[in-house]
Design an enzyme around this catalytic site. Structure first.
Site, PDB file in Angstrom:
ATOM      1  N   ARG A 195       5.099  18.463   1.077  1.00 52.68           N
ATOM      2  CA  ARG A 195       5.984  19.357   0.935  1.00 52.68           C
ATOM      3  C   ARG A 195       5.351  20.153  -0.582  1.00 52.68           C
ATOM      4  O   ARG A 195       5.886  20.955  -1.043  1.00 52.68           O
ATOM      5  CB  ARG A 195       7.193  18.882   0.252  1.00 52.68           C
ATOM      6  CG  ARG A 195       8.178  18.845   1.387  1.00 52.68           C
ATOM      7  CD  ARG A 195       8.936  20.090   1.970  1.00 52.68           C
ATOM      8  NE  ARG A 195       9.681  19.857   3.237  1.00 52.68           N
ATOM      9  CZ  ARG A 195      10.916  20.094   2.946  1.00 52.68           C
ATOM     10  NH1 ARG A 195      11.541  20.063   1.832  1.00 52.68           N
ATOM     11  NH2 ARG A 195      11.510  20.024   4.207  1.00 52.68           N
ATOM     12  N   GLU A 244      -8.752   0.410  -2.776  1.00 52.35           N
ATOM     13  CA  GLU A 244      -9.518   0.145  -1.930  1.00 52.35           C
ATOM     14  C   GLU A 244     -10.324   1.433  -1.583  1.00 52.35           C
ATOM     15  O   GLU A 244      -9.845   2.599  -1.568  1.00 52.35           O
ATOM     16  CB  GLU A 244      -8.987  -0.007  -0.683  1.00 52.35           C
ATOM     17  CG  GLU A 244      -7.895  -1.246  -0.646  1.00 52.35           C
ATOM     18  CD  GLU A 244      -7.260  -2.015   0.562  1.00 52.35           C
ATOM     19  OE1 GLU A 244      -7.275  -3.026   0.651  1.00 52.35           O
ATOM     20  OE2 GLU A 244      -7.244  -1.068   1.430  1.00 52.35           O
ATOM     21  N   GLY A 299       1.034  -1.319   4.631  1.00 53.63           N
ATOM     22  CA  GLY A 299       1.376   0.057   4.011  1.00 53.63           C
ATOM     23  C   GLY A 299       2.025   0.628   5.172  1.00 53.63           C
ATOM     24  O   GLY A 299       3.157   0.790   5.090  1.00 53.63           O
ATOM     25  N   HIS A 300       1.395   0.928   6.285  1.00 57.24           N
ATOM     26  CA  HIS A 300       2.078   1.887   7.182  1.00 57.24           C
ATOM     27  C   HIS A 300       3.314   1.437   7.894  1.00 57.24           C
ATOM     28  O   HIS A 300       4.381   1.924   7.897  1.00 57.24           O
ATOM     29  CB  HIS A 300       0.842   2.043   8.617  1.00 57.24           C
ATOM     30  CG  HIS A 300       1.292   3.077   9.291  1.00 57.24           C
ATOM     31  ND1 HIS A 300       1.278   4.476   9.371  1.00 57.24           N
ATOM     32  CD2 HIS A 300       1.681   2.623  10.895  1.00 57.24           C
ATOM     33  CE1 HIS A 300       1.787   4.813  10.571  1.00 57.24           C
ATOM     34  NE2 HIS A 300       1.948   3.942  11.410  1.00 57.24           N
ATOM     35  N   HIS A 358      -5.507   3.524  -1.503  1.00 60.21           N
ATOM     36  CA  HIS A 358      -6.865   3.621  -0.784  1.00 60.21           C
ATOM     37  C   HIS A 358      -7.232   5.065  -0.903  1.00 60.21           C
ATOM     38  O   HIS A 358      -7.071   5.791   0.111  1.00 60.21           O
ATOM     39  CB  HIS A 358      -6.581   3.131   0.591  1.00 60.21           C
ATOM     40  CG  HIS A 358      -8.037   3.116   1.588  1.00 60.21           C
ATOM     41  ND1 HIS A 358      -8.411   2.336   2.257  1.00 60.21           N
ATOM     42  CD2 HIS A 358      -9.290   3.949   1.301  1.00 60.21           C
ATOM     43  CE1 HIS A 358      -9.730   2.506   2.595  1.00 60.21           C
ATOM     44  NE2 HIS A 358     -10.209   3.579   2.089  1.00 60.21           N
ATOM     45  N   ASN A 392       0.729  -1.072  -0.006  1.00 62.08           N
ATOM     46  CA  ASN A 392       0.074   0.108  -0.150  1.00 62.08           C
ATOM     47  C   ASN A 392       0.897   1.183  -0.107  1.00 62.08           C
ATOM     48  O   ASN A 392       1.708   1.480   0.851  1.00 62.08           O
ATOM     49  CB  ASN A 392      -1.014   0.026   1.208  1.00 62.08           C
ATOM     50  CG  ASN A 392      -1.866   1.109   1.315  1.00 62.08           C
ATOM     51  OD1 ASN A 392      -1.538   2.205   1.100  1.00 62.08           O
ATOM     52  ND2 ASN A 392      -2.943   0.848   1.818  1.00 62.08           N
ATOM     53  N   HIS A 431      -4.251  -4.489   7.407  1.00 64.75           N
ATOM     54  CA  HIS A 431      -4.645  -3.584   8.414  1.00 64.75           C
ATOM     55  C   HIS A 431      -3.692  -3.692   9.610  1.00 64.75           C
ATOM     56  O   HIS A 431      -3.866  -4.638  10.449  1.00 64.75           O
ATOM     57  CB  HIS A 431      -5.988  -3.289   8.808  1.00 64.75           C
ATOM     58  CG  HIS A 431      -5.746  -1.724   9.570  1.00 64.75           C
ATOM     59  ND1 HIS A 431      -6.283  -0.722   8.797  1.00 64.75           N
ATOM     60  CD2 HIS A 431      -5.758  -1.301  10.781  1.00 64.75           C
ATOM     61  CE1 HIS A 431      -6.292   0.438   9.528  1.00 64.75           C
ATOM     62  NE2 HIS A 431      -6.000  -0.118  10.539  1.00 64.75           N
ATOM     63  N   ASP A 432      -2.434  -2.954   9.847  1.00 62.13           N
ATOM     64  CA  ASP A 432      -1.520  -3.081  10.613  1.00 62.13           C
ATOM     65  C   ASP A 432      -0.637  -4.240  10.809  1.00 62.13           C
ATOM     66  O   ASP A 432      -0.073  -4.713  11.790  1.00 62.13           O
ATOM     67  CB  ASP A 432      -2.158  -3.041  12.174  1.00 62.13           C
ATOM     68  CG  ASP A 432      -2.515  -1.487  12.583  1.00 62.13           C
ATOM     69  OD1 ASP A 432      -1.997  -0.492  12.003  1.00 62.13           O
ATOM     70  OD2 ASP A 432      -3.282  -1.069  13.411  1.00 62.13           O
ATOM     71  N   ARG A 479      -8.947   8.414  -0.351  1.00 65.79           N
ATOM     72  CA  ARG A 479     -10.141   8.995   0.434  1.00 65.79           C
ATOM     73  C   ARG A 479     -10.612  10.236  -0.074  1.00 65.79           C
ATOM     74  O   ARG A 479      -9.986  10.772  -0.817  1.00 65.79           O
ATOM     75  CB  ARG A 479      -9.449   9.114   1.877  1.00 65.79           C
ATOM     76  CG  ARG A 479      -8.972   7.892   2.541  1.00 65.79           C
ATOM     77  CD  ARG A 479      -8.456   7.971   3.783  1.00 65.79           C
ATOM     78  NE  ARG A 479      -7.961   6.547   4.377  1.00 65.79           N
ATOM     79  CZ  ARG A 479      -8.939   5.568   4.898  1.00 65.79           C
ATOM     80  NH1 ARG A 479      -9.981   6.014   5.004  1.00 65.79           N
ATOM     81  NH2 ARG A 479      -8.263   4.667   5.198  1.00 65.79           N
TER      82      ARG A 479
HETATM   83  C1  LIG Z   1      -8.565  -1.054   4.219  1.00 66.81           C
HETATM   84  C2  LIG Z   1      -7.489  -0.854   5.324  1.00 66.81           C
HETATM   85  O1  LIG Z   1      -7.272  -1.643   6.301  1.00 66.81           O
HETATM   86  C3  LIG Z   1      -6.366   0.283   5.339  1.00 66.81           C
HETATM   87  O2  LIG Z   1      -5.475  -0.076   6.184  1.00 66.81           O
HETATM   88  C4  LIG Z   1      -6.190   1.169   4.555  1.00 66.81           C
HETATM   89  O3  LIG Z   1      -6.105   0.848   3.200  1.00 66.81           O
HETATM   90  C5  LIG Z   1      -5.209   2.239   4.807  1.00 66.81           C
HETATM   91  O4  LIG Z   1      -5.391   3.461   4.826  1.00 66.81           O
HETATM   92  P1  LIG Z   1      -4.859   4.825   5.268  1.00 66.81           P
HETATM   93  O5  LIG Z   1      -3.449   4.757   4.739  1.00 66.81           O
HETATM   94  O6  LIG Z   1      -5.751   5.974   4.950  1.00 66.81           O
HETATM   95  O7  LIG Z   1      -4.705   4.509   6.962  1.00 66.81           O
HETATM   96  N1  LIG Z   2      -5.748  -3.042   3.356  1.00 68.50           N
HETATM   97  C1  LIG Z   2      -4.948  -2.634   4.308  1.00 68.50           C
HETATM   98  C2  LIG Z   2      -3.767  -1.941   3.532  1.00 68.50           C
HETATM   99  O1  LIG Z   2      -3.665  -1.787   2.360  1.00 68.50           O
HETATM  100  C3  LIG Z   2      -2.497  -1.481   4.596  1.00 68.50           C
HETATM  101  O2  LIG Z   2      -3.194  -1.131   5.727  1.00 68.50           O
HETATM  102  P1  LIG Z   2      -1.712  -0.669   6.726  1.00 68.50           P
HETATM  103  O3  LIG Z   2      -0.912  -1.603   6.703  1.00 68.50           O
HETATM  104  O4  LIG Z   2      -1.528   0.654   6.099  1.00 68.50           O
HETATM  105  O5  LIG Z   2      -2.345  -0.564   8.243  1.00 68.50           O
END
Ligand SMILES: CC(=O)[C@@H](O)[C@H](O)COP(=O)(O)O
Ligand SMILES: NCC(=O)COP(=O)(O)O
EC number: 2.6.99.2
Length: 239
Positions: A18, A70, A213-214, A43, A7, A190-191, A45
């Protein structure tokens, strides 16, 4: 083997901070693919605070692996996904002002709405996935909507795993078994992180894809910092 879809929302967050085009989301996505990822997830928004709708169109031109978009299927999102035709659309019921996704679908209450929009995506050949909690009634209802897959919402697993509670995997194992019996493919996200991903993948049968992603981007910063600090020091050392 479970596919890794990266992600790139957080790359867009950094770029937007920036106002320019560094890092370039399209280049980073291409590099991530060349490093071995099997998919790119975004994703967008409604407020476009990270991924912009234009990024989705730009990425479609270059992504050669699985492209997963997403989001909440509001009209603007529907229009964009139907025009782009990514590999997969993951439907997430997040509120406009949600900081991040914080709940799965109530597939019982929204059964006919989901059926209707999933049929629209299917007509365009787009694979559909429903973001969902580990609740057997909701998973059974998801199977009646025509969705190809579910994406198990893994925040609770990640939180509990970090506290040492490995039993938190059990509802996910059970949900995966049920989904398989119902003919649904299984994604998760997610996480998820380097710490918790292996135990999750080992205990969730038929896990087709994880989107991360995060944590992945944060870990990349940590794991790259030493290298980059030293590259700067090297360039300064001739003075
Ligand atoms: C669907 C999901 O689980 C999310 O984690 C999402 O795609 C992350 O979105 P954000 O980066 O906006 O937190
Ligand atoms: N669908 C979950 C995603 O794309 C990433 O979630 P996260 O790792 O940023 O919490």
């Amino acid at each position: 083997m479970t596919k890794l879809s990266v992600n790139v929302n957080k790359i867009a967050t950094l770029r937007n901070s920036r106002g320019g085009d560094f890092p370039n989301v399209v280049k980073v996505a291409c590099d991530i693919e060349s490093f071995g990822a099997e998919g790119i997830t975004i994703h967008p928004r409604p407020d476009e605070r990270h991924i912009r709708y234009q990024d989705a169109y730009d990425l479609k031109k270059v992504v050669t692996t699985e492209f997963n978009i997403e989001g909440n299927p509001i009209p603007k999102f529907m229009e964009m996904v139907l025009a782009i035709r990514p590999t997969q659309v993951t439907l997430v019921p997040d509120a406009v002002d949600a900081v991040t996704s914080n709940a799965g679908w109530d597939t019982i209450t929204h059964q006919s709405f989901l059926k209707e929009i999933i049929a629209e995506f299917k007509l365009k050949g787009i694979r559909t996935s429903i973001f969902i909690d580990t609740n057997s009634k909701l998973i059974e209802a998801a199977a009646t909507t025509g969705a190809d897959r579910i994406e198990l919402y893994t925040e609770e697993y990640a939180t509990q795993f970090a506290l040492g509670n490995k039993k938190a995997i059990e509802p996910f194992t059970k949900s995966a078994i049920l989904a398989t019996q119902l003919g649904l493919g299984i994604n998760a996200g997610h996480d998820l992180s380097l710490d918790n991903i292996q135990f999750f993948a080992e205990n969730v049968p038929n896990l087709l894809e994880v989107s991360i992603g995060h944590a992945l981007i944060s870990e990349s910063l940590y794991l790259g910092l030493e290298n980059v600090v030293n590259m700067y020091k090297y360039r300064l050392s001739s003075k």
